[in-house]
Design a protein around this motif. Structure first.
Motif, PDB file in Angstrom:
ATOM      1  N   VAL A  57      -1.028  18.050 -15.510  1.00  0.00           N
ATOM      2  CA  VAL A  57      -1.040  19.055 -16.899  1.00  0.00           C
ATOM      3  C   VAL A  57      -1.950  18.845 -18.129  1.00  0.00           C
ATOM      4  N   MET A  58      -2.106  17.327 -18.050  1.00  0.00           N
ATOM      5  CA  MET A  58      -3.142  16.918 -18.963  1.00  0.00           C
ATOM      6  C   MET A  58      -4.580  17.110 -18.739  1.00  0.00           C
ATOM      7  N   GLY A  59      -4.748  17.409 -17.329  1.00  0.00           N
ATOM      8  CA  GLY A  59      -6.321  17.630 -16.850  1.00  0.00           C
ATOM      9  C   GLY A  59      -6.783  16.724 -15.672  1.00  0.00           C
ATOM     10  N   SER A  60      -5.974  15.763 -15.105  1.00  0.00           N
ATOM     11  CA  SER A  60      -6.486  15.004 -14.165  1.00  0.00           C
ATOM     12  C   SER A  60      -6.190  15.581 -13.015  1.00  0.00           C
ATOM     13  N   ARG A  61      -7.003  15.381 -11.906  1.00  0.00           N
ATOM     14  CA  ARG A  61      -6.706  15.589 -10.630  1.00  0.00           C
ATOM     15  C   ARG A  61      -5.828  14.421 -10.060  1.00  0.00           C
ATOM     16  N   VAL A  62      -4.732  14.735  -9.223  1.00  0.00           N
ATOM     17  CA  VAL A  62      -3.816  13.788  -8.984  1.00  0.00           C
ATOM     18  C   VAL A  62      -3.693  13.653  -7.390  1.00  0.00           C
ATOM     19  N   GLU A  63      -3.686  12.569  -6.630  1.00  0.00           N
ATOM     20  CA  GLU A  63      -3.297  12.194  -5.403  1.00  0.00           C
ATOM     21  C   GLU A  63      -2.061  11.541  -5.251  1.00  0.00           C
ATOM     22  N   ARG A  64      -1.352  11.543  -4.174  1.00  0.00           N
ATOM     23  CA  ARG A  64      -0.001  10.966  -3.979  1.00  0.00           C
ATOM     24  C   ARG A  64       0.008  10.375  -2.498  1.00  0.00           C
ATOM     25  N   VAL A  65       0.722   9.133  -2.615  1.00  0.00           N
ATOM     26  CA  VAL A  65       0.687   8.331  -1.320  1.00  0.00           C
ATOM     27  C   VAL A  65       2.271   7.892  -1.564  1.00  0.00           C
ATOM     28  N   TYR A  66       3.100   8.323  -0.580  1.00  0.00           N
ATOM     29  CA  TYR A  66       4.585   8.072  -0.939  1.00  0.00           C
ATOM     30  C   TYR A  66       5.111   7.154   0.251  1.00  0.00           C
ATOM     31  N   ASP A  67       6.308   6.412  -0.059  1.00  0.00           N
ATOM     32  CA  ASP A  67       6.783   5.940   1.018  1.00  0.00           C
ATOM     33  C   ASP A  67       6.054   4.674   1.503  1.00  0.00           C
ATOM     34  N   VAL A  68       5.510   3.964   0.762  1.00  0.00           N
ATOM     35  CA  VAL A  68       4.419   2.831   1.083  1.00  0.00           C
ATOM     36  C   VAL A  68       4.936   1.428   0.967  1.00  0.00           C
ATOM     37  N   GLY A  69       6.338   1.133   0.850  1.00  0.00           N
ATOM     38  CA  GLY A  69       6.827   0.001   0.353  1.00  0.00           C
ATOM     39  C   GLY A  69       6.622  -1.167   1.137  1.00  0.00           C
ATOM     40  N   VAL A  70       6.853  -2.351   0.483  1.00  0.00           N
ATOM     41  CA  VAL A  70       6.269  -3.463   1.452  1.00  0.00           C
ATOM     42  C   VAL A  70       6.994  -3.949   2.657  1.00  0.00           C
ATOM     43  N   ALA A  71       8.112  -3.234   2.857  1.00  0.00           N
ATOM     44  CA  ALA A  71       8.777  -3.614   3.899  1.00  0.00           C
ATOM     45  C   ALA A  71       7.920  -3.240   5.331  1.00  0.00           C
ATOM     46  N   GLY A  72       7.180  -2.408   5.133  1.00  0.00           N
ATOM     47  CA  GLY A  72       6.366  -1.954   6.341  1.00  0.00           C
ATOM     48  C   GLY A  72       4.714  -1.976   5.555  1.00  0.00           C
ATOM     49  N   LEU A  73       4.143  -3.066   5.530  1.00  0.00           N
ATOM     50  CA  LEU A  73       3.089  -3.241   4.553  1.00  0.00           C
ATOM     51  C   LEU A  73       1.788  -2.499   5.391  1.00  0.00           C
ATOM     52  N   HIS A  74       1.720  -2.386   6.579  1.00  0.00           N
ATOM     53  CA  HIS A  74       0.672  -1.567   7.240  1.00  0.00           C
ATOM     54  C   HIS A  74       0.672  -0.267   6.957  1.00  0.00           C
ATOM     55  N   ARG A  75       1.641   0.578   6.117  1.00  0.00           N
ATOM     56  CA  ARG A  75       1.931   1.932   5.851  1.00  0.00           C
ATOM     57  C   ARG A  75       0.848   1.848   4.643  1.00  0.00           C
ATOM     58  N   LEU A  76       0.997   0.708   3.870  1.00  0.00           N
ATOM     59  CA  LEU A  76       0.159   0.642   2.515  1.00  0.00           C
ATOM     60  C   LEU A  76      -1.424   0.379   3.059  1.00  0.00           C
ATOM     61  N   LEU A  77      -1.665  -0.532   3.757  1.00  0.00           N
ATOM     62  CA  LEU A  77      -3.036  -1.070   4.218  1.00  0.00           C
ATOM     63  C   LEU A  77      -3.897  -0.092   4.751  1.00  0.00           C
ATOM     64  N   ARG A  78      -3.281   0.905   5.322  1.00  0.00           N
ATOM     65  CA  ARG A  78      -3.978   1.939   6.308  1.00  0.00           C
ATOM     66  C   ARG A  78      -4.445   2.931   4.609  1.00  0.00           C
ATOM     67  N   GLU A  79      -4.134   2.999   3.557  1.00  0.00           N
ATOM     68  CA  GLU A  79      -4.279   3.793   2.929  1.00  0.00           C
ATOM     69  C   GLU A  79      -5.250   3.132   1.752  1.00  0.00           C
ATOM     70  N   VAL A  80      -5.621   1.882   1.802  1.00  0.00           N
ATOM     71  CA  VAL A  80      -6.291   1.271   0.657  1.00  0.00           C
ATOM     72  C   VAL A  80      -7.506   1.664   0.298  1.00  0.00           C
ATOM     73  N   ASP A  81      -8.216   2.351   1.504  1.00  0.00           N
ATOM     74  CA  ASP A  81      -9.871   2.883   1.071  1.00  0.00           C
ATOM     75  C   ASP A  81      -9.423   3.965   0.114  1.00  0.00           C
ATOM     76  N   ARG A  82      -8.616   4.972   0.417  1.00  0.00           N
ATOM     77  CA  ARG A  82      -8.396   6.028  -0.466  1.00  0.00           C
ATOM     78  C   ARG A  82      -7.993   5.669  -1.783  1.00  0.00           C
ATOM     79  N   ILE A  83      -7.145   4.660  -1.803  1.00  0.00           N
ATOM     80  CA  ILE A  83      -6.408   4.406  -3.249  1.00  0.00           C
ATOM     81  C   ILE A  83      -7.463   3.797  -3.912  1.00  0.00           C
ATOM     82  N   ARG A  84      -8.517   2.944  -3.307  1.00  0.00           N
ATOM     83  CA  ARG A  84      -9.456   2.176  -4.256  1.00  0.00           C
ATOM     84  C   ARG A  84     -10.598   3.401  -4.692  1.00  0.00           C
ATOM     85  N   LYS A  85     -10.669   4.646  -4.000  1.00  0.00           N
ATOM     86  CA  LYS A  85     -11.440   5.318  -4.654  1.00  0.00           C
ATOM     87  C   LYS A  85     -11.070   6.285  -5.768  1.00  0.00           C
TER      88      LYS A  85
END
Lengths: 256, 256, 256, 256, 256, 256, 256, 256
Positions: C141-169
């Protein structure tokens, strides 16, 4: 206490029997309802009748205690945290009782009408109104003129700064604030009158139901302020009136 | 990570053996000292070398880790909460190391000299200087131009208000405050830049060694701010530089 | 502030009377509703209209304040923790208001449409969605483009690691996590962008309604992160947008 | 307990008088020093001699208790949190006692030499070594083979990931971590063996002398782990050995 | 991880393309539902499927995640803190799902039937049953034989003492206790097997919703025990099964 | 503030240039020492000079700030929590400075001698004297007549009761109490004047370094009281003087 | 225990078989309901039957346990925190059961009628009655004569002082108080009998659900008192009876 | 109080003047040292002289107060937490004073020698001796026969069980325990006498300087016990003597 001498002189002179003297020393001004002992001596001792905290009492108990105090007629009567049900019960025997729904308070006017000095009540946000109104009503029922400046939290500091002159003209200032409670420090730094901080439970998470502003107000970097319990508008209003009354000048100690 | 593709392409093309690839994937950029594993990959991954928190390590351990990082020469090197003893040990092998006694930090300059944008460091009181200087040094060592405005607590609000224009011109503002920490909310309400609150342990009693301003800053009624750990000048300076760097405009993600 | 000079020059030149100047200095941009003082100056001062925290206000109060802000039309309008009842009341006078049930927020679009840079919102678990969506909506609402990556808790770390490139951008990352909140440290260690931690109250027992991840995030071993209040998606989204906006490069201070 | 039957059968058969039986039932394996009652039955009951926690005892008391246990010779003897002064006193009567300065522990070897299975000890940072070494020493003294992987905190996740295979091969894993303690959750999520979390008091401010990682580990989003007291390397090592011993397969209950 | 070598060998041999290998390394075993990412790799990695914590999720979300896990069929499926409504939704697609009302858990049996070793569950009082049954069900669903001894709190110690022989015969003991939680210390002192303490929130006032027994268990004077979160029967049962499985002897690490 | 109108009229009339007016509005009454900004406006604004909290400052910093305030000569000067070393440094430039060792305070007398009304300081025990004397000194230095009644804790209630008449004659009462702090409630119930509670850190264990009496005083069942921070004799004395001053009758707001 | 000798003599003399002796030693006085193990030995061991804490149990469970205890008939039977529903269930099998709605307790009279010595129950306010009545009922059911003095909080001290003679005549005094709990210290200072403090949760904010008076009572400046859990009228009544019974003079230890 | 009648009758009969009566009513038994008001009435009112808590007082203050009490000679005199320096000062004027170094207490014997009933002091561990000895000394100095059973913590339960008969024979039992404090519950469950729990600060981490056993003892599942402050051996000994004295049978209220 002071009148103990008078009682003893009464015994010495024979005007009082030992048993009568014992009764007086032991404070026969207490009215015993079994579940409660009404302290009718409080007006003499503290300048205002016992105030009834209605939470945790049954409506029947609260209404009866309020009615007894009203019957005594020594000062205005105040019941805090009172339910509408308590009020309905009370009205049967005390038809001129008033109910104030925002602060959930009952008032029975039995004391002299007074509007001395002035007490300023500030509230940081709209959500703090319930507590602010309890403070304002209490001071007013006790005899103070009350002014209100609401929604002047530090997020928009100019809202407060434009009211500083007006605030400085009151004798004592109550600051009601939730969230982090920063308003109290800012106000105290701008004026030369006593400031009473009332932290409220408005907020969530790290606000800890009001503990955070309470702790913050207690560790304020600005002297000249003190703090009452979370959401305790009543306590702030009571104390503010006491301080305001001191400003009436010729006020000595009560029993003189 | 991105370079995993490159490693895999190396394996596919035969340029890399499987064991070489495994090593690379597993991060052979780690230097193992037994009691410590120095993460030399951190410059690539995060833009700045591993910072050494010297508390709880022996001076020998701290000095050796700092010397190894300095030898790598990939970026400036920072050791926080460092004793003079650690510094003396380090100077033997790294003669150009610097010791900053107020924030108790060691710096070895190995990175490019930069002074981008600006980070503003505010301190509520003179007693907060140790933490404020840690923040300022950290941001500066990482490449930010740093400005300081100290002793502007809310007890004398005009001291702050006269600096507002200057504060508004920086890209990011660090507010270091002990006692109740109200300064952070007041500052955040006056500007349109990110504010990083650093609660300090300056105070006593209900200040709870900094927990009170920490909780207060977290429940601030003013958005646009966030909080780091008590007395964590380093963390605030580090984050401020990261944000400041974003303001350089053409900045993309690091590995592109 | 900067325009004080202009006001004084207006007085000097006779263009402004003293009373007019006083009003301007004191901020006549405040609209007084008795129970609330709407801070219309906030858009100028902070870049976005006052946001209405609806909890603790009556639906009538919330709806009226939102309507006044919408009428001013200076920027998008946001009400958080709003009930459906508040929305129904508001819709009568502001038919184009929107209700977002997951984050329980009201939006009235009055500002320019913008989608700058990008803000990444991560959530550790499905139960954290309500908070994550409040963050995402606020930044949007303030004017930012927003991306979402949900359910990537550390119990299953690979779920997060595969999104790292996208997050870094993205320019700034919000990490929403309950339980022990370990996700924030892990994410911050992998990227070179500012990370805002939002602890949530999801969990039980020793989770202490979110205090545990809040304390954990504050003491993270990874620098480059900071923390907002428990469940405070709004605060995180607001700050993320401010940081994101810095990345637009030519951005100077607002009043220039 | 099981041998109560034997005692009763002794009485029945006349082998034991009533008073002898009473003594045995009441545990005559206790040696009373006045200020201490040494529990020599513990080896039989729990598989390892009483471990002496030396803090809060005088060096004389600690040394005497350790000497008595060593004289019994039933198993290795361990004193934790022991001062060098205690060790010097003990050495006079027990010349082969060992002092381990990093974990501040005293060992007297009296049990069989064993090196069963394996216990893995991970430490997040160099500052956590004192606690990690207490855990490693305890498990080792009790008879476990111990492996160590230190300084693998989540700030540089690849340092941990490259060791995962090795970690997975042990029977039970101890994770020693201060700050926010996130390492425990990350490790537990990667392996299929029991994980024992040991929060340490390394950190400051919101770390609350180890309460924060303790609470974080207790609310971990990853099952398969449990937690011991802050800095309690001893407790973790003791439990790890017990679990490791179960892995020896043919292990039944002790007294069979 | 171990199979990374296999993937790399696949690439080397040409069996896998780089993109296929990337997918595998990044864990394509994740199933993305938008609001949740199901971690189907967990059976391989940890020996049991992801367990669904249903609190904070909508019944629709919980039921869908459970159904997907059941469809995969890799192991038994467990949902904790599940409402009857969630169960009703699930039964439509998974007719053989079971609902256990005392621990409020859903089970779908898809793994092999096993009853290895034994896990002992002790409960101090009748009020602790809900938590004790969650522990017992979890261990049982994972493949352990479970025994129960309930209402053996220390107020009547002989109730416990007469069961000691039976308790000593199990491989691992779970002690569920509210109030002050003293039972865990007493049990641990009597046996030579690992003890897992589960503090419960049963009690009032100074019991602090379970914090008091949690802290007490963590500071137990008896080694050989560790603690999980308040009321976390699930976590205790999960860990107990892991430990119990070690006792199967020939058990190596999972992927060999 | 009030004088802003005068400044504006100065500009209007040409008496003040715009730059002169800006300086005045921005408060040029601040003296900048780099590490401190002395607020010389405070006498005008608040009726008493800035008080220097010496803890956390170097003796050199404290002494210089005190010397500058003394040089200004606008009112008495007070330094709290001051070391003897600070005093020795100060005496070189300010020979008439006084050191009060019990409250560890420095006084430089520069204001008018006054002894208005009276402030009563009560202390529960001999151990509370340090704090009580800080309160008494502060009020006295600001211009109040101070009376002291020490060691009247509730363990021997008659010690207090015999002083009630005297206590009732003062305008405001400070109650200094450690342990559980019950004295404040008892005193407040007996008189009709404002009571300021000062919890002290005297006690151990559950006294929690003063948190227990602080919480107790905040939840007192007797209205008419408020609380300052633990051990904050200074804050109590400052506020008591402010209230006492109101009792001087004709007192209006300061700038009239 | 003492009778162990008798059992052993029984075995020696052949009166008891080993198995009979084992049963007796192990306490066959336990009645196992599956979800509960009723400790029928408690009357012998502790002088009063097991008291049933009904919270957290189903009404069916509570009613059955109470019925079993009543059937045994060894002493009066008490159920605390019992719902009316539990009572209705119980009445079917135990028609002479009584329900006491204020303390929410169930009584079945099966023991001898006694009214020994006297226990005094004081309550600070009307809101504390529920807890005070639980204490009074418990002591009474166990065999003590109970006296009550209610609503004698320190806000009106003379209400208490006039009852001091009566209070001094009892053997043991229970003080029930919420808010800050100051009444306990005041009472203990006036008498020479043991005082049991029962903090209640009456109050709000800083009262912390009773933690504040609990901490205050524990740190009382007056010796001769001790404290039970918040709202634990039952525990206070139980202990008071035990102490009262000692006053019966010729009382030796139970089993003689 | 009772003697008020006598005083009044004195006035009535002319034996006492009004001023004499006032003095007596107001308690002229107070000796005022300026910094302390010695309560010589306490022997009459409470059965034992004021006990001097020496911490926080200067050695001179403590020694003088003790000397005055000794001079009065009304009962034995006790100073707790006393330094050797205080003792040396005291010995000059009171040569027969004794110093007890383990509990750091001073005793001057002035009362009658008594050894009534018996008080049992249990300590869980050797580290708890300092507190246990303070309890034992206090009860003994007041006139109780004291027995000690030390180092009987629950880690080796049989050490306790063999002493149960002896414990049951005392009139009141003090249980001193650090760590988790489980010993108190276990003891209370085995006997039918009042139990006073004294939590100690022995332990670390989650033991929270004694808060954990204090909370645990307060929430004990066993009735018949109550709790004093952490490390408060004095308070426990004082109360135990009071209870023990009740057991003397013919004991009425003191002033009869």
């Amino acid at each position: 206490m002071k009148s103990t001498r008078e009682i003893l002189e009464g015994v010495q002179s024979g005007r009082l029997s030992v048993d009568e003297a014992l009764d007086q020393i032991r404070g026969l001004t207490v009215e015993d309802l079994g579940y409660a002992r009404i302290d009718h001596d409080r007006v003499r001792r503290r300048g205002f009748a016992e105030v009834v905290y209605c939470e945790g009492k049954t409506p029947e108990q609260s209404a009866e205690i309020l009615a007894r105090l009203a019957a005594r007629g020594a000062s205005n009567v105040l019941g805090t945290r009172a339910s509408a049900e308590t009020f309905e019960l009370l009205k049967r025997s005390v038809p001129d009782a008033e109910y104030h729904p925002v602060p959930r308070a009952i008032v029975v006017r039995r004391g002299p009408e007074r509007q001395i000095g002035s007490v300023m009540v500030l509230a940081a946000g709209t959500s703090d109104l319930r507590v602010a109104e309890e403070a304002a009503l209490t001071a007013s029922v006790m005899g103070s003129r009350v002014e209100r400046v609401y929604d002047v939290g530090v997020a928009g500091l100019h809202r407060l700064l434009r009211e500083v002159d007006r605030i400085r003209k009151s004798r004592v200032v109550i600051v009601v604030a939730g969230m982090e409670g920063a308003l109290m420090s800012v106000v105290a730094g701008l004026i030369d009158k006593p400031v009473i901080g009332v932290p409220t439970s408005i907020g969530y998470g790290a606000q800890l139901h009001g503990l955070t502003p309470m702790l913050g107000m207690l560790t304020s970097c600005v002297p000249g302020s003190s703090v009452v319990n979370i959401d305790n508008g009543f306590g702030a209003g009571y104390l503010a009136h006491m301080i305001n009354e001191l400003g009436e000048g010729a006020h000595g100690h009560r029993e003189d």
